[in-house]
Enzyme design. Sequence first.
Site, PDB file in Angstrom:
ATOM      1  N   ASP A 182     -18.366  44.138 -36.592  1.00 17.62           N
ATOM      2  CA  ASP A 182     -18.664  44.243 -38.026  1.00 17.62           C
ATOM      3  C   ASP A 182     -17.927  45.402 -38.696  1.00 17.62           C
ATOM      4  OD1 ASP A 182     -20.341  42.209 -37.397  1.00 17.62           O
ATOM      5  OD2 ASP A 182     -22.167  43.177 -38.139  1.00 17.62           O
TER       6      ASP A 182
ATOM      7  N   ASP B  31     -22.790  32.602 -36.226  1.00 15.67           N
ATOM      8  CA  ASP B  31     -22.816  33.896 -35.530  1.00 15.67           C
ATOM      9  C   ASP B  31     -23.023  33.728 -34.017  1.00 15.67           C
ATOM     10  OD1 ASP B  31     -22.735  36.668 -35.445  1.00 15.67           O
ATOM     11  OD2 ASP B  31     -24.118  36.918 -37.124  1.00 15.67           O
TER      12      ASP B  31
HETATM   13  C1  GLA Z   1     -23.697  39.866 -37.224  1.00 17.76           C
HETATM   14  C2  GLA Z   1     -22.463  39.438 -38.014  1.00 17.76           C
HETATM   15  C3  GLA Z   1     -22.565  40.016 -39.430  1.00 17.76           C
HETATM   16  C4  GLA Z   1     -23.841  39.528 -40.106  1.00 17.76           C
HETATM   17  C5  GLA Z   1     -25.049  39.905 -39.262  1.00 17.76           C
HETATM   18  C6  GLA Z   1     -26.331  39.262 -39.766  1.00 17.76           C
HETATM   19  O1  GLA Z   1     -23.695  41.234 -37.004  1.00 17.76           O
HETATM   20  O2  GLA Z   1     -21.290  39.859 -37.393  1.00 17.76           O
HETATM   21  O3  GLA Z   1     -21.434  39.656 -40.197  1.00 17.76           O
HETATM   22  O4  GLA Z   1     -23.775  38.144 -40.283  1.00 17.76           O
HETATM   23  O5  GLA Z   1     -24.880  39.493 -37.896  1.00 17.76           O
HETATM   24  O6  GLA Z   1     -27.434  39.601 -38.988  1.00 17.76           O
END
Ligand code: GLA
Length: 396
Positions: free
Chosen positions: A216, A161
Amino acid sequence: MVLLGFFLRIITLVLSLTLTQLVDGFQSRMLMSNGLALTPQMGWNSWNHFQCNINETLIKQTADAMVSSGLSAKGYKYINIDDCWGELKRDSQGNMVAKASTFPSGIKALSDYVHSKGLKLGIYSDAGTLTCSKTMPGSLGYEEQDAKTFAEWGIDYLKYDNCENKGISPKERYPKMSKALINSGRSIFFSMCEWGQDDPATWAGDIGNSWRTTGDIQDNWNSMTSIADLNDRWASYARPGSWNDPDMLEVGNGGMTKEEYRSHFSIWALAKAPLLIGCDLRSMNKDTFELLSNKEVIAVNQDKLGIQGKKIKKEGDLEVWAGPLSKKRVAVILWNRGSLPANITARWAEIGLDSSATVNARDLWAHSTHSGVKKQLSALVEPHACKMYTLTRSKA
Ligand code: GLA
């Protein structure tokens, strides 16, 4: 003599230019060197349904359900733990540690369990000082150490990430972990989660096995459709070894209708997106299973030609998405993004077929074949629904 020298110099220049071009061409086509992801990854990830509410029992039960439901036999093999699996503090040697309250047996025991089921285990870290939940450390500055730890634990997949990144370019941070994984002594899939911020499609082809192209996903129609469009812009960069990632599936999480989820799954399959299930596999209903287990749709995603299908026509809310498959076949989706039933047509020239071609059109959701189809494919499509086909040229 002077003339001869001049010609020799010209010949040397031409030869060296050709060589440079050859090397450049080779480098830009170089596959991600871990040899993984010849087709997009398939599996499950904890985040979309559980966020931080995870523990080792859930992961084991999910592995059990993946096998007992029959989904693993359809190709889903990664069980991926997302954020929140670790303690906030590293141990005295600087190693990451599994959270004692939720993963008391440790990650190695979990990977042994998942492997005993014939599946693979994925884990999550971050190219920053903390993960996005801020409940555990990221791997920035600890790339080699963490990659070794993951390899020792028997990890097969790392989602990496982008939070708390100190403003350092992802082009610096991601290659470090890519290299560390390659040097870790274990074959580990590298899933880059940089949210598409620095257009990773243009530079990550030989660093990551996949890269997120968007922020996301949310479990609703607007989020899913807009993410499909954002991801589509990068279609030409996908290839065996490295794929665009429009984020994990929401199928089965309850925020969309069955037809909307069918569209979601169909478009992700055609776009050669990772098929990472994001629902609770232990309690999935029949509709969810029917969507996720359609082996004809999965076969489009896993086709070995590995070319990402894309949106090729849009008339208002009516869209045609298509892409080539191996054996000169073509995959087509007729997608109605509007709120009224409508006829949608794909003409042969639009989807890369000769106008004289006669095809058999296999309807991948109805599991029926229309033979002898000429010139175009047309169907009445319900609101927010899609029809998906594989077209095979008839021999005659
Ligand atoms: C980010 C990523 C998500 C998930 C969250 C976890 O937002 O894009 O897919 O992994 O972190 O905290």
